[in-house]
Write a protein that holds these residues in place. Sequence first.
Motif, PDB file in Angstrom:
ATOM      1  N   ALA A 219      27.044  15.547 -23.120  1.00 37.13           N
ATOM      2  CA  ALA A 219      28.076  14.778 -22.846  1.00 37.13           C
ATOM      3  C   ALA A 219      28.997  15.579 -22.175  1.00 37.13           C
ATOM      4  CB  ALA A 219      28.653  14.169 -24.276  1.00 37.13           C
ATOM      5  N   ASN A 220      29.161  16.786 -22.775  1.00 36.65           N
ATOM      6  CA  ASN A 220      30.128  17.753 -22.157  1.00 36.65           C
ATOM      7  C   ASN A 220      29.824  18.199 -20.746  1.00 36.65           C
ATOM      8  OD1 ASN A 220      31.818  17.630 -24.559  1.00 36.65           O
ATOM      9  ND2 ASN A 220      30.774  19.317 -25.614  1.00 36.65           N
ATOM     10  N   LYS A 221      28.842  18.715 -20.704  1.00 45.08           N
ATOM     11  CA  LYS A 221      28.103  18.973 -19.487  1.00 45.08           C
ATOM     12  C   LYS A 221      28.260  17.833 -18.205  1.00 45.08           C
ATOM     13  CE  LYS A 221      23.901  20.369 -16.757  1.00 45.08           C
ATOM     14  NZ  LYS A 221      22.454  20.563 -17.110  1.00 45.08           N
ATOM     15  N   LEU A 222      27.972  16.791 -18.679  1.00 46.81           N
ATOM     16  CA  LEU A 222      28.189  15.661 -17.817  1.00 46.81           C
ATOM     17  C   LEU A 222      29.921  15.530 -17.365  1.00 46.81           C
ATOM     18  CD1 LEU A 222      27.381  13.055 -15.999  1.00 46.81           C
ATOM     19  CD2 LEU A 222      28.064  11.887 -18.231  1.00 46.81           C
ATOM     20  N   LYS A 223      30.717  15.817 -18.375  1.00 52.86           N
ATOM     21  CA  LYS A 223      32.149  15.850 -18.308  1.00 52.86           C
ATOM     22  C   LYS A 223      32.688  16.825 -17.368  1.00 52.86           C
ATOM     23  CE  LYS A 223      36.237  15.545 -21.131  1.00 52.86           C
ATOM     24  NZ  LYS A 223      36.826  15.544 -22.280  1.00 52.86           N
ATOM     25  N   LYS A 224      32.023  18.023 -17.587  1.00 56.04           N
ATOM     26  CA  LYS A 224      32.559  19.001 -16.796  1.00 56.04           C
ATOM     27  C   LYS A 224      32.205  18.891 -15.334  1.00 56.04           C
ATOM     28  CE  LYS A 224      32.557  22.680 -20.358  1.00 56.04           C
ATOM     29  NZ  LYS A 224      31.745  23.855 -20.899  1.00 56.04           N
ATOM     30  N   GLU A 225      31.127  18.454 -14.837  1.00 56.02           N
ATOM     31  CA  GLU A 225      30.485  18.242 -13.535  1.00 56.02           C
ATOM     32  C   GLU A 225      31.143  17.051 -12.944  1.00 56.02           C
ATOM     33  OE1 GLU A 225      26.430  17.416 -14.432  1.00 56.02           O
ATOM     34  OE2 GLU A 225      25.763  19.226 -14.376  1.00 56.02           O
ATOM     35  N   PHE A 226      31.905  16.074 -13.616  1.00 57.88           N
ATOM     36  CA  PHE A 226      32.187  14.833 -13.031  1.00 57.88           C
ATOM     37  C   PHE A 226      33.981  15.313 -12.867  1.00 57.88           C
ATOM     38  CE2 PHE A 226      34.549  10.756 -13.488  1.00 57.88           C
ATOM     39  CZ  PHE A 226      33.893  10.315 -12.479  1.00 57.88           C
ATOM     40  N   GLU A 227      34.309  16.207 -13.633  1.00 60.87           N
ATOM     41  CA  GLU A 227      35.832  16.569 -13.443  1.00 60.87           C
ATOM     42  C   GLU A 227      36.007  17.717 -12.483  1.00 60.87           C
ATOM     43  OE1 GLU A 227      37.043  17.335 -17.105  1.00 60.87           O
ATOM     44  OE2 GLU A 227      37.340  15.429 -17.842  1.00 60.87           O
ATOM     45  N   LYS A 228      34.964  18.102 -12.112  1.00 62.28           N
ATOM     46  CA  LYS A 228      35.122  19.147 -10.957  1.00 62.28           C
ATOM     47  C   LYS A 228      35.805  18.653  -9.624  1.00 62.28           C
ATOM     48  CE  LYS A 228      30.924  22.157 -11.950  1.00 62.28           C
ATOM     49  NZ  LYS A 228      29.640  22.605 -11.526  1.00 62.28           N
TER      50      LYS A 228
END
Length: 228
Positions: A219-228
């Motif tokens: 979940a955190n990895k996805l969030k970081k990637e989406f917020e780039k």
Amino acid sequence: MKKLMFLLVLTIQFGSAQSLFEKAEKLFDQKKYADAEKLFESYLESNPNHKQTIEYLGDIAGINKEWDNAIKYYKKLKELDSKSANYWYKYGGAMGMKAKDVNKFKALGMISDIEAAFLKAAKLDSKHIDTRWALVMFYIELPAIVGGSEAKAQKYATELMNLSIVDGFLAKGYIDVYFKRYIKAEINYIKAHEVGNSKTTYEKLYDLYLNKMKDKAKANKLKKEFEK
């Protein structure tokens, strides 16, 4: 001279009516629904079969969760134009929402009418995405004993896939989540997100990781990637 005066009065009256509708529409767009409703109701008094006004009033009733009123307006719309898929869809949707608010016995008596409305909409418009979403959810959430069917839900998910790849993968993921097939759901949601890369596809995948699979790392990895 009399004819000219008559035309002048008629033009003024028509312009005034148009202005009333336009004001109501503007208030609706601003989400000032109570004020918009009053103006739409006033306009409807002198234009009882104005479909746009009736639809707006149905939509406002739906926003306010006044399902009986929404059903009344959408029923009138489909009677005025029985070939509009959107009117049948909204009519079925309002009935479906009412069914969730009433007792189970009464809800059971509404199932066939809800299904018929959605199927009519799907038949009238082979490209109506919202109707196919409604049918996916209808057949999945309905118990098998009263007509629920994964096979039927998958049929409309496949139709969605042919209309919109993103919606197709999201629908198939939705079905997998319902049956707690989270690994399959992840595959479908990842595909949807790869194609759509939207807030919706992100939220579906993020919710799956965080709340269903309980995988905070993903979940955190996805969030970081989406917020780039």
